[in-house]
Design a protein around this motif. Structure first.
Motif, PDB file in Angstrom:
ATOM      1  N   PHE A 277      20.401 -43.907 -59.750  1.00 30.73           N
ATOM      2  CA  PHE A 277      20.839 -43.476 -61.072  1.00 30.73           C
ATOM      3  C   PHE A 277      19.964 -42.295 -61.469  1.00 30.73           C
ATOM      4  N   TYR A 278      20.410 -41.537 -62.470  1.00 32.44           N
ATOM      5  CA  TYR A 278      19.640 -40.368 -62.890  1.00 32.44           C
ATOM      6  C   TYR A 278      18.823 -40.633 -64.146  1.00 32.44           C
ATOM      7  N   ARG A 279      19.452 -41.257 -65.142  1.00 30.19           N
ATOM      8  CA  ARG A 279      18.724 -41.450 -66.394  1.00 30.19           C
ATOM      9  C   ARG A 279      19.322 -42.616 -67.177  1.00 30.19           C
ATOM     10  N   GLY A 280      18.525 -43.116 -68.138  1.00 31.53           N
ATOM     11  CA  GLY A 280      19.016 -44.014 -69.165  1.00 31.53           C
ATOM     12  C   GLY A 280      19.163 -45.468 -68.774  1.00 31.53           C
ATOM     13  N   TYR A 281      19.144 -46.288 -69.806  1.00 33.90           N
ATOM     14  CA  TYR A 281      19.317 -47.728 -69.633  1.00 33.90           C
ATOM     15  C   TYR A 281      20.668 -48.059 -68.998  1.00 33.90           C
ATOM     16  N   LYS A 282      21.725 -47.400 -69.472  1.00 31.28           N
ATOM     17  CA  LYS A 282      23.056 -47.716 -68.947  1.00 31.28           C
ATOM     18  C   LYS A 282      23.185 -47.313 -67.483  1.00 31.28           C
ATOM     19  N   ARG A 284      20.760 -47.125 -65.252  1.00 31.04           N
ATOM     20  CA  ARG A 284      19.991 -48.084 -64.466  1.00 31.04           C
ATOM     21  C   ARG A 284      20.730 -49.425 -64.379  1.00 31.04           C
ATOM     22  N   THR A 285      21.326 -49.855 -65.498  1.00 32.58           N
ATOM     23  CA  THR A 285      22.035 -51.134 -65.513  1.00 32.58           C
ATOM     24  C   THR A 285      23.251 -51.099 -64.600  1.00 32.58           C
ATOM     25  N   LEU A 286      23.972 -49.984 -64.599  1.00 29.62           N
ATOM     26  CA  LEU A 286      25.125 -49.824 -63.705  1.00 29.62           C
ATOM     27  C   LEU A 286      24.679 -49.918 -62.256  1.00 29.62           C
ATOM     28  N   ALA A 287      23.640 -49.171 -61.902  1.00 27.68           N
ATOM     29  CA  ALA A 287      23.138 -49.171 -60.526  1.00 27.68           C
ATOM     30  C   ALA A 287      22.628 -50.556 -60.130  1.00 27.68           C
ATOM     31  N   SER A 288      21.936 -51.224 -61.031  1.00 25.79           N
ATOM     32  CA  SER A 288      21.364 -52.544 -60.728  1.00 25.79           C
ATOM     33  C   SER A 288      22.446 -53.583 -60.485  1.00 25.79           C
ATOM     34  N   ASN A 289      23.509 -53.546 -61.288  1.00 29.06           N
ATOM     35  CA  ASN A 289      24.604 -54.498 -61.098  1.00 29.06           C
ATOM     36  C   ASN A 289      25.305 -54.292 -59.764  1.00 29.06           C
ATOM     37  N   ILE A 290      25.516 -53.051 -59.396  1.00 29.39           N
ATOM     38  CA  ILE A 290      26.164 -52.763 -58.110  1.00 29.39           C
ATOM     39  C   ILE A 290      25.269 -53.186 -56.954  1.00 29.39           C
ATOM     40  N   GLN A 291      23.991 -52.829 -57.022  1.00 28.42           N
ATOM     41  CA  GLN A 291      23.059 -53.179 -55.954  1.00 28.42           C
ATOM     42  C   GLN A 291      22.968 -54.696 -55.775  1.00 28.42           C
ATOM     43  N   LYS A 292      22.923 -55.418 -56.870  1.00 27.91           N
ATOM     44  CA  LYS A 292      22.823 -56.881 -56.807  1.00 27.91           C
ATOM     45  C   LYS A 292      24.010 -57.469 -56.056  1.00 27.91           C
ATOM     46  N   GLN A 293      25.212 -57.008 -56.356  1.00 31.35           N
ATOM     47  CA  GLN A 293      26.401 -57.545 -55.696  1.00 31.35           C
ATOM     48  C   GLN A 293      26.451 -57.148 -54.225  1.00 31.35           C
ATOM     49  N   ASN A 310      17.923 -37.265 -58.677  1.00 28.01           N
ATOM     50  CA  ASN A 310      18.619 -36.187 -59.394  1.00 28.01           C
ATOM     51  C   ASN A 310      19.773 -35.595 -58.586  1.00 28.01           C
ATOM     52  N   PHE A 311      20.491 -36.432 -57.858  1.00 30.32           N
ATOM     53  CA  PHE A 311      21.682 -35.953 -57.159  1.00 30.32           C
ATOM     54  C   PHE A 311      22.605 -35.236 -58.151  1.00 30.32           C
ATOM     55  N   PHE A 312      23.211 -34.152 -57.713  1.00 22.31           N
ATOM     56  CA  PHE A 312      23.985 -33.285 -58.605  1.00 22.31           C
ATOM     57  C   PHE A 312      25.048 -34.051 -59.380  1.00 22.31           C
ATOM     58  N   VAL A 313      25.823 -34.891 -58.705  1.00 28.96           N
ATOM     59  CA  VAL A 313      26.968 -35.528 -59.359  1.00 28.96           C
ATOM     60  C   VAL A 313      26.570 -36.575 -60.396  1.00 28.96           C
ATOM     61  N   ILE A 314      25.378 -37.166 -60.253  1.00 28.41           N
ATOM     62  CA  ILE A 314      24.965 -38.123 -61.288  1.00 28.41           C
ATOM     63  C   ILE A 314      24.056 -37.468 -62.329  1.00 28.41           C
ATOM     64  N   LEU A 323      25.028 -43.577 -57.817  1.00 28.90           N
ATOM     65  CA  LEU A 323      25.396 -43.131 -56.467  1.00 28.90           C
ATOM     66  C   LEU A 323      24.974 -44.234 -55.502  1.00 28.90           C
ATOM     67  N   VAL A 324      25.950 -44.752 -54.758  1.00 30.68           N
ATOM     68  CA  VAL A 324      25.739 -45.900 -53.878  1.00 30.68           C
ATOM     69  C   VAL A 324      25.674 -45.445 -52.426  1.00 30.68           C
ATOM     70  N   GLU A 325      24.636 -45.868 -51.717  1.00 25.32           N
ATOM     71  CA  GLU A 325      24.545 -45.673 -50.263  1.00 25.32           C
ATOM     72  C   GLU A 325      24.780 -47.042 -49.624  1.00 25.32           C
ATOM     73  N   VAL A 326      25.960 -47.228 -49.034  1.00 27.95           N
ATOM     74  CA  VAL A 326      26.367 -48.570 -48.590  1.00 27.95           C
ATOM     75  C   VAL A 326      25.724 -48.999 -47.280  1.00 27.95           C
ATOM     76  N   GLY A 327      24.940 -48.130 -46.662  1.00 31.90           N
ATOM     77  CA  GLY A 327      24.267 -48.480 -45.416  1.00 31.90           C
ATOM     78  C   GLY A 327      24.047 -47.240 -44.568  1.00 31.90           C
ATOM     79  N   PHE A 328      23.248 -47.377 -43.522  1.00 38.38           N
ATOM     80  CA  PHE A 328      22.942 -46.269 -42.613  1.00 38.38           C
ATOM     81  C   PHE A 328      23.871 -46.340 -41.399  1.00 38.38           C
ATOM     82  N   ILE A 329      24.786 -45.383 -41.300  1.00 37.71           N
ATOM     83  CA  ILE A 329      25.680 -45.399 -40.145  1.00 37.71           C
ATOM     84  C   ILE A 329      24.961 -44.960 -38.873  1.00 37.71           C
ATOM     85  N   THR A 330      23.706 -44.507 -39.036  1.00 39.94           N
ATOM     86  CA  THR A 330      22.871 -44.212 -37.874  1.00 39.94           C
ATOM     87  C   THR A 330      22.020 -45.414 -37.477  1.00 39.94           C
ATOM     88  N   GLY A 331      22.040 -46.476 -38.282  1.00 37.22           N
ATOM     89  CA  GLY A 331      21.233 -47.662 -38.009  1.00 37.22           C
ATOM     90  C   GLY A 331      21.992 -48.687 -37.189  1.00 37.22           C
TER      91      GLY A 331
END
Length: 363
Positions: A277-282, A284-293, A310-314, A323-331
């Motif tokens: 996430f880039y900033r703010g409570y919301k 962080r909360t959005l990112a945390s909920n997604i990561q938890k699931q 600070n990724f451009f799109v967020i 911004l979600v990284e679902v895994g390493f396709i090189t791993g």
């Protein structure tokens, strides 16, 4: 076929200042440690090969060290390492105490006081084990582990049953309810067109994986009555500024960009899930909920955490963004998982549930 359970000793053997929790000699136990996971509800799970002896010990904390549990496995570890714990767990270490052996150590915070007489390592099948940290305060524990617990031996079918049960639940009917037509979400499949993104093992390409997952997320959310728009619906080039403009013109409640990771040098030993996430409570909360699931369905992919970036799109979107990284396709681990259609469906379901939980929590 009846599952053969590993024996564990009820009596405890005192060795100097150490207490041996178990000295297990099952006929179908493990020879080397293949995967381990500490779940969010305080249970250590192991997957091993067959025909080995496991020895587990407890040591009471002293001075600046907390209580610790360690388990020794036959077979030498290639690369010793340390991982930072979370909640009541201070650190996890994997090492080789002497030639030909592997040791997994879980050290707890100094404030933790465990009763070793309530701890028991149990074999749940011929290559799966679990140890419940009975009496441990579970607050703050986040799943952490390495490897996949789901790879079963010829006589083990517990993991297969779990996977089948879960796959039957990966539909919108099993997502939390939310008011129909109240929310708008932008889902951004990373890369596309002449920019394929990361290239991984087994011919995996980031743009293909994230577009498939994003379409499934869109479908699941729409079926729950959420207005969803994708920044791209097919394999085309959409530059970063255009993605941001689509989001900002929409007056959406949240923006989620979906990506797959790659390590420098394409290291096969690096896997894991992370959400930014880039900033703010919301945000962080959005990112945390997604990561938890995502961690709940990760099948052993390590938790790389919720992190600020600070990724451009967020950074340039006006609404809460992740911004979600679902895994390493090189791993080695993540590439194997992400090559499976069933696992990509789990990823989409987890992201969708994380988004809905966020909306229910914040609005």
């Amino acid at each position: 076929m009846e599952l053969k359970k590993a024996r564990s000793l009820i009596g405890l053997l005192v060795l100097s200042s150490f207490i041996s929790l178990f000295n297990v000699f099952p006929s179908n136990a493990a020879s080397v440690l293949a995967a381990w996971l500490i779940t969010s509800d305080g249970v250590l799970k192991l997957r091993t090969a067959s025909k080995a002896k496991l020895e587990a010990y407890f040591q009471r904390g002293q001075g600046n060290t907390g209580d610790r549990i360690w388990i020794d496995f036959p077979g030498e570890l290639i690369k010793p390492r340390k991982l930072k714990g979370n909640g009541p767990i201070d650190e996890i270490r994997l090492g080789k105490p002497f030639k030909g052996n592997t040791r997994l150590v879980i050290e707890f915070n100094k404030s933790v006081s465990l009763n070793p007489y309530k701890l028991k390592l149990v074999g749940t099948s011929e290559n799966l084990w679990k140890l419940d940290f009975v009496g441990l305060n579970k607050v703050g524990i986040k799943s952490i582990g390495e490897g996949s617990l789901s790879r079963s031996s010829k006589n083990s079918y517990i993991s297969n049953v779990r996977s089948k049960t879960l796959s039957n639940k990966l539909n919108s009917e099993n997502l939390p309810n939310i008011p129909n037509g109240k929310y708008k979400i932008i889902v951004d499949p990373g890369h596309g067109g002449p920019d394929p993104g990361a290239k991984g093992l087994n011919g995996l390409i980031e743009t293909d994986i994230v577009l498939e997952i994003s379409r499934q997320v869109s479908r699941l959310l729409r079926e729950k009555g959420i207005n969803v728009k994708l920044t791209r619906y097919r394999d085309i080039d959409v530059d970063l500024q255009q993605r941001v403009s689509i989001a900002n013109r929409s007056n959406a409640d949240a923006f989620i960009s979906i990506h797959a990771n790659a390590s420098r040098g394409n290291r096969r030993d690096i896997s894991g899930i992370e959400t930014f996430f880039y900033r703010g409570y919301k945000g962080r909360t959005l990112a945390s909920n997604i990561q938890k699931q995502l961690l709940m369905i990760s099948e052993g992919s390590p938790n790389r955490g919720v992190r600020q970036s600070n990724f451009f799109v967020i950074r340039h979107t006006n609404m809460p963004a992740a911004l979600v990284e679902v895994g390493f396709i090189t791993g080695r681990l993540d590439a194997r998982l992400l090559s499976q259609t069933s696992y990509r469906k789990k990823i989409a379901f987890a992201i969708s549930k994380g988004i809905i939980n966020y909306l229910r929590q914040v609005y």
